[in-house]
Design a protein around this motif. Structure first.
Motif, mmCIF file in Angstrom:
data_model
loop_
_atom_site.group_PDB
_atom_site.id
_atom_site.type_symbol
_atom_site.label_atom_id
_atom_site.label_comp_id
_atom_site.label_asym_id
_atom_site.label_seq_id
_atom_site.Cartn_x
_atom_site.Cartn_y
_atom_site.Cartn_z
ATOM 1 N N GLN A 17 111.365 136.336 -27.072
ATOM 2 C CA GLN A 17 110.495 135.534 -26.205
ATOM 3 C C GLN A 17 111.015 135.540 -24.775
ATOM 4 O O GLN A 17 110.233 135.660 -23.821
ATOM 5 N N PHE A 20 110.423 139.127 -23.259
ATOM 6 C CA PHE A 20 109.029 139.466 -22.985
ATOM 7 C C PHE A 20 108.300 138.398 -22.176
ATOM 8 O O PHE A 20 107.071 138.419 -22.075
ATOM 9 N N ALA A 21 109.047 137.474 -21.585
ATOM 10 C CA ALA A 21 108.435 136.358 -20.850
ATOM 11 C C ALA A 21 107.524 136.829 -19.721
ATOM 12 O O ALA A 21 106.523 136.168 -19.397
ATOM 13 N N ALA A 22 107.854 137.971 -19.117
ATOM 14 C CA ALA A 22 107.060 138.468 -17.989
ATOM 15 C C ALA A 22 105.799 139.200 -18.438
ATOM 16 O O ALA A 22 104.960 139.551 -17.606
ATOM 17 N N LEU A 23 105.658 139.430 -19.732
ATOM 18 C CA LEU A 23 104.505 140.160 -20.245
ATOM 19 C C LEU A 23 103.472 139.198 -20.838
ATOM 20 O O LEU A 23 103.827 138.112 -21.306
ATOM 21 N N GLN A 196 115.633 146.308 -24.162
ATOM 22 C CA GLN A 196 115.306 146.761 -22.808
ATOM 23 C C GLN A 196 114.478 148.046 -22.856
ATOM 24 O O GLN A 196 113.539 148.222 -22.065
ATOM 25 N N LEU A 199 110.933 147.021 -23.851
ATOM 26 C CA LEU A 199 110.224 146.409 -22.725
ATOM 27 C C LEU A 199 109.633 147.484 -21.822
ATOM 28 O O LEU A 199 108.462 147.410 -21.415
ATOM 29 N N ARG A 203 105.506 148.478 -21.198
ATOM 30 C CA ARG A 203 104.898 148.557 -19.871
ATOM 31 C C ARG A 203 104.282 149.937 -19.627
ATOM 32 O O ARG A 203 103.193 150.051 -19.076
ATOM 33 N N GLY A 209 102.166 144.004 -18.444
ATOM 34 C CA GLY A 209 103.008 143.566 -17.338
ATOM 35 C C GLY A 209 102.569 144.123 -16.005
ATOM 36 O O GLY A 209 101.644 144.888 -15.867
#
Length: 209
Positions: A17, A20-23, A196, A199, A203, A209
């Protein structure tokens, strides 16, 4: 986008969580949706992670993500590998979950040390395979693989962590994993490396994102 985590582990949920907060992702555990755990019959981390992700995606009818991880030791053919959590056979069953886990960890470490007795090559690595699918039939799963290299000590050191952490010495940090605080461990670990990568893949391929 809802993403189902094929695990009921609260720590894994919190870690992902945060990552992936920025997604635009709503990450939920499979247990919160009443989904049972998948079988893990395969001999590789990637195959087991894929099986778990497809199982969760099929039951939830949505995207899913899963991981499979463990310790691989060069001198014994990559063992304990996918059997890392149950490397040693315990004759005792029942009891509190945390107590049983501690007993299993201790038995696993004892067995590993026995099999490494007198072995000069003590290279090892923690491995994490992270797999995400958009649906159960997704022909293009996202696959991230993190490796954290170290060497096995001849006796445990440190009281933190779990599993094989007290035996795994990380030379650049001059500590065993069990001697690292949680923040340092989470920044350098095999799961952090795989996460990482995942992530970046989300993207690039899923255009999030």
């Amino acid at each position: 986008m809802r993403l189902v985590l094929a695990s009921n582990n609260a720590k894994k949920l919190a870690e992902l969580q945060a990552l992936f907060a920025a997604l635009p992702i709503d990450l939920v555990t499979q247990g919160s949706l009443g989904i049972d755990e998948a079988e893990e019959p395969h001999i590789t981390f990637v195959e087991n992670a894929l099986a778990k992700a497809r199982h969760a995606a099929r039951r939830a009818r949505s995207a899913a993500i899963a991981d499979d991880s463990g310790l691989c030791v060069d001198a014994i053919g990559g063992a304990p590998g996918v059997r890392s959590a149950r490397y040693a056979t315990l004759a005792i069953a029942g009891g509190a979950r945390e107590d049983m886990r501690a007993m299993q960890d201790a038995a696993n470490n004892r067995l590993l040390l026995e099999r490494m007795d007198g072995v000069a090559d003590r290279r090892a690595r923690f491995v994490s395979a992270l797999v995400a699918v958009r649906s159960a039939e997704d022909p293009e799963p996202l696959v991230a693989l993190g490796r954290w290299h170290g060497t096995l000590l001849e006796a445990p050191r440190g009281t933190g962590g779990f599993g094989y952490d007290p035996l795994m010495f990380i030379a650049p940090l001059d500590r065993t994993v069990a001697e690292l605080d949680a923040e340092v461990k989470n920044r350098h670990s095999h799961r952090a490396i795989a996460s990482q990568q995942m992530l970046a893949l989300m993207r690039e391929v899923w255009h999030l994102g």
